[in-house]
Motif scaffolding. Structure first.
Motif, PDB file in Angstrom:
ATOM      1  N   GLY A  39       0.800  -1.284   0.039  1.00 25.93           N
ATOM      2  CA  GLY A  39       0.138  -0.029  -0.121  1.00 25.93           C
ATOM      3  C   GLY A  39       0.677   1.324  -0.052  1.00 25.93           C
ATOM      4  O   GLY A  39       0.419   2.248   0.333  1.00 25.93           O
ATOM      5  N   ILE A  40       2.267   1.152  -0.432  1.00 19.03           N
ATOM      6  CA  ILE A  40       2.998   2.292  -0.363  1.00 19.03           C
ATOM      7  C   ILE A  40       2.432   3.585  -1.344  1.00 19.03           C
ATOM      8  O   ILE A  40       2.462   4.631  -0.859  1.00 19.03           O
ATOM      9  CB  ILE A  40       4.516   1.983  -0.611  1.00 19.03           C
ATOM     10  CG1 ILE A  40       5.001   0.954   0.355  1.00 19.03           C
ATOM     11  CG2 ILE A  40       5.509   3.314  -0.653  1.00 19.03           C
ATOM     12  CD1 ILE A  40       6.181   0.523   0.227  1.00 19.03           C
ATOM     13  N   PRO A  41       2.116   3.281  -2.466  1.00 15.90           N
ATOM     14  CA  PRO A  41       1.643   4.522  -3.212  1.00 15.90           C
ATOM     15  C   PRO A  41       0.387   5.157  -2.797  1.00 15.90           C
ATOM     16  O   PRO A  41       0.320   6.273  -2.454  1.00 15.90           O
ATOM     17  CB  PRO A  41       1.193   3.836  -4.560  1.00 15.90           C
ATOM     18  CG  PRO A  41       2.029   2.747  -4.673  1.00 15.90           C
ATOM     19  CD  PRO A  41       2.056   1.981  -3.222  1.00 15.90           C
ATOM     20  N   ASP A  42      -0.411   4.462  -2.158  1.00 16.15           N
ATOM     21  CA  ASP A  42      -1.881   4.847  -1.408  1.00 16.15           C
ATOM     22  C   ASP A  42      -1.253   5.623  -0.082  1.00 16.15           C
ATOM     23  O   ASP A  42      -1.843   6.841   0.262  1.00 16.15           O
ATOM     24  CB  ASP A  42      -2.719   3.609  -0.987  1.00 16.15           C
ATOM     25  CG  ASP A  42      -3.197   2.858  -2.207  1.00 16.15           C
ATOM     26  OD1 ASP A  42      -3.338   3.623  -3.184  1.00 16.15           O
ATOM     27  OD2 ASP A  42      -3.184   1.785  -1.932  1.00 16.15           O
ATOM     28  N   ILE A  43      -0.420   5.073   0.672  1.00 17.80           N
ATOM     29  CA  ILE A  43       0.027   5.796   1.853  1.00 17.80           C
ATOM     30  C   ILE A  43       0.547   7.185   1.492  1.00 17.80           C
ATOM     31  O   ILE A  43       0.372   8.332   2.085  1.00 17.80           O
ATOM     32  CB  ILE A  43       1.159   5.081   2.536  1.00 17.80           C
ATOM     33  CG1 ILE A  43       0.333   3.731   3.228  1.00 17.80           C
ATOM     34  CG2 ILE A  43       1.675   5.851   3.830  1.00 17.80           C
ATOM     35  CD1 ILE A  43       1.202   2.567   3.867  1.00 17.80           C
ATOM     36  N   LEU A  44       1.455   7.216   0.697  1.00 19.73           N
ATOM     37  CA  LEU A  44       2.329   8.306   0.188  1.00 19.73           C
ATOM     38  C   LEU A  44       1.071   9.467  -0.187  1.00 19.73           C
ATOM     39  O   LEU A  44       1.075  10.822  -0.193  1.00 19.73           O
ATOM     40  CB  LEU A  44       3.116   8.253  -0.972  1.00 19.73           C
ATOM     41  CG  LEU A  44       4.644   7.549  -0.438  1.00 19.73           C
ATOM     42  CD1 LEU A  44       5.629   7.152  -1.589  1.00 19.73           C
ATOM     43  CD2 LEU A  44       5.464   8.248   0.543  1.00 19.73           C
ATOM     44  N   HIS A  45       0.200   8.676  -1.239  1.00 19.63           N
ATOM     45  CA  HIS A  45      -0.856   9.765  -1.594  1.00 19.63           C
ATOM     46  C   HIS A  45      -1.710  10.490  -0.780  1.00 19.63           C
ATOM     47  O   HIS A  45      -1.975  11.642  -0.902  1.00 19.63           O
ATOM     48  CB  HIS A  45      -1.678   8.916  -2.714  1.00 19.63           C
ATOM     49  CG  HIS A  45      -2.763   9.664  -3.328  1.00 19.63           C
ATOM     50  ND1 HIS A  45      -2.478  10.770  -4.101  1.00 19.63           N
ATOM     51  CD2 HIS A  45      -4.109   9.544  -3.163  1.00 19.63           C
ATOM     52  CE1 HIS A  45      -3.646  11.221  -4.330  1.00 19.63           C
ATOM     53  NE2 HIS A  45      -4.613  10.318  -4.104  1.00 19.63           N
ATOM     54  N   LYS A  46      -2.120   9.590   0.317  1.00 21.43           N
ATOM     55  CA  LYS A  46      -2.963  10.084   1.618  1.00 21.43           C
ATOM     56  C   LYS A  46      -2.454  11.072   2.499  1.00 21.43           C
ATOM     57  O   LYS A  46      -2.799  11.836   3.409  1.00 21.43           O
ATOM     58  CB  LYS A  46      -3.625   8.960   2.136  1.00 21.43           C
ATOM     59  CG  LYS A  46      -4.643   8.299   1.265  1.00 21.43           C
ATOM     60  CD  LYS A  46      -5.280   7.085   1.974  1.00 21.43           C
ATOM     61  CE  LYS A  46      -6.183   6.308   1.078  1.00 21.43           C
ATOM     62  NZ  LYS A  46      -6.056   4.863   1.642  1.00 21.43           N
TER      63      LYS A  46
END
Ligand SMILES: C[S@@+](CC[C@H](N)C(=O)[O-])C[C@H]1O[C@@H](n2cnc3c(N)ncnc32)[C@H](O)[C@@H]1O
Length: 260
Positions: A39-46
């Motif tokens: 979930g790294i892209p989602d964590i950075l995005h949020k």
């Protein structure tokens, strides 16, 4: 000279480096899939700030085994090298690049679903049969690997069918937006109905039906893809094979991938 093939040391080293590049190339998509799974892209995005420190990222990663925390900086360094994330020396932090942004869940022009499909073990295993396929008389490598067509396999494996259909729908978003934009309006002029053959779960037809309310849009696809979709208003779903019967309409839509 190193041998009688007249290969000099530099050329040999270059060939050796290229070989290693090919041998280890499977790691590139594996690392990207790993980032999606964590979930790294989602964590950075949020993250409220565009740059997230490594320590905060590690805290935000769910279910990470504490004994493996030391691997995260290595993974992140590799993914920076692959162009998914930017590294910011100040604050030892990361942000998404434009490519990384496409892997965020529910991104409208995202490539995440297609990535997960292309990295699915069923697909990777198919690719491993390419050599056998070139020597047998079957029409696809999928049949060589699984003894049945891709469509029959999808009909029997609902989970894989869902992953495939999601990938197709995500791939169609860009073309759907183009089709209903000003540059394509004339294409639908004078039509009262169209049928999208092999239209999947209806991503393209839904966009057209929404933009052109007087145009009846029919999605034809195999029963395991249509499922219990019914449609409403000017959108209709029909389950069946195009080789048996194509619903009557003014125009047919058939998306074809042409090699460039
Ligand atoms: C590459 S996908 C494209 C899906 C969709 N048109 C899109 O662009 O997202 C091909 C589609 O054709 C469907 N298909 C395969 N054989 C078919 C057949 N005999 N009759 C109708 N649809 C078929 C598959 O189920 C699949 O949904």
């Amino acid at each position: 000279m190193l041998n009688n093939n007249n290969i000099c040391a530099n050329q040999l080293i270059e060939a050796e480096a290229q070989s290693w590049d090919h041998i280890l190339s499977y790691l590139r998509p594996s690392c990207i899939k790993c980032a999606i799974q964590l979930g790294i892209p989602d964590i950075l995005h949020k993250n409220p700030n565009p740059i997230m420190s490594l320590s905060n990222l590690i805290i935000a990663l769910p279910n990470l085994n504490p004994s493996k925390i030391t691997f995260i900086p290595i993974l992140m360094r590799v993914l920076v090298d692959f162009g998914l994330f930017n590294y910011h020396h100040q604050g030892d932090g990361y942000s998404l690049t434009r490519v990384g942004r496409l892997l965020v869940e529910n991104d409208l022009s995202g490539k995440r679903s297609f990535f997960l499909f292309a990295q699915h073990p069923v697909v990777l295993n198919t690719a491993a049969y390419m050599g056998d396929w070139l020597r047998d008389d079957l029409s696809t490598a999928f049949e060589t690997a699984y003894g049945k067509s891709h469509w029959d396999y999808c009909a029997e494996e609902p989970k894989f069918n869902g992953i495939f259909n999601d990938a197709m729908a995500s791939d169609s978003r860009l073309i759907s937006n183009l089709l209903i934009s000003d540059c394509c309006v004339g294409v639908f002029e004078g039509l009262t109905s169209l049928v999208d053959i092999g239209g999947g779960t209806g991503a393209v037809a839904m966009a057209i039906a929404g933009a052109f309310q007087r145009l009846k849009c029919i999605v034809l696809d195999l029963p395991h893809v249509i499922g219990d979709r019914k449609g409403s208003g000017n959108l209709e779903f029909v389950a069946g094979s195009m080789f048996d019967k194509i619903p009557h309409a003014n125009a047919i839509l058939l998306k074809v991938h042409t090699p460039v």
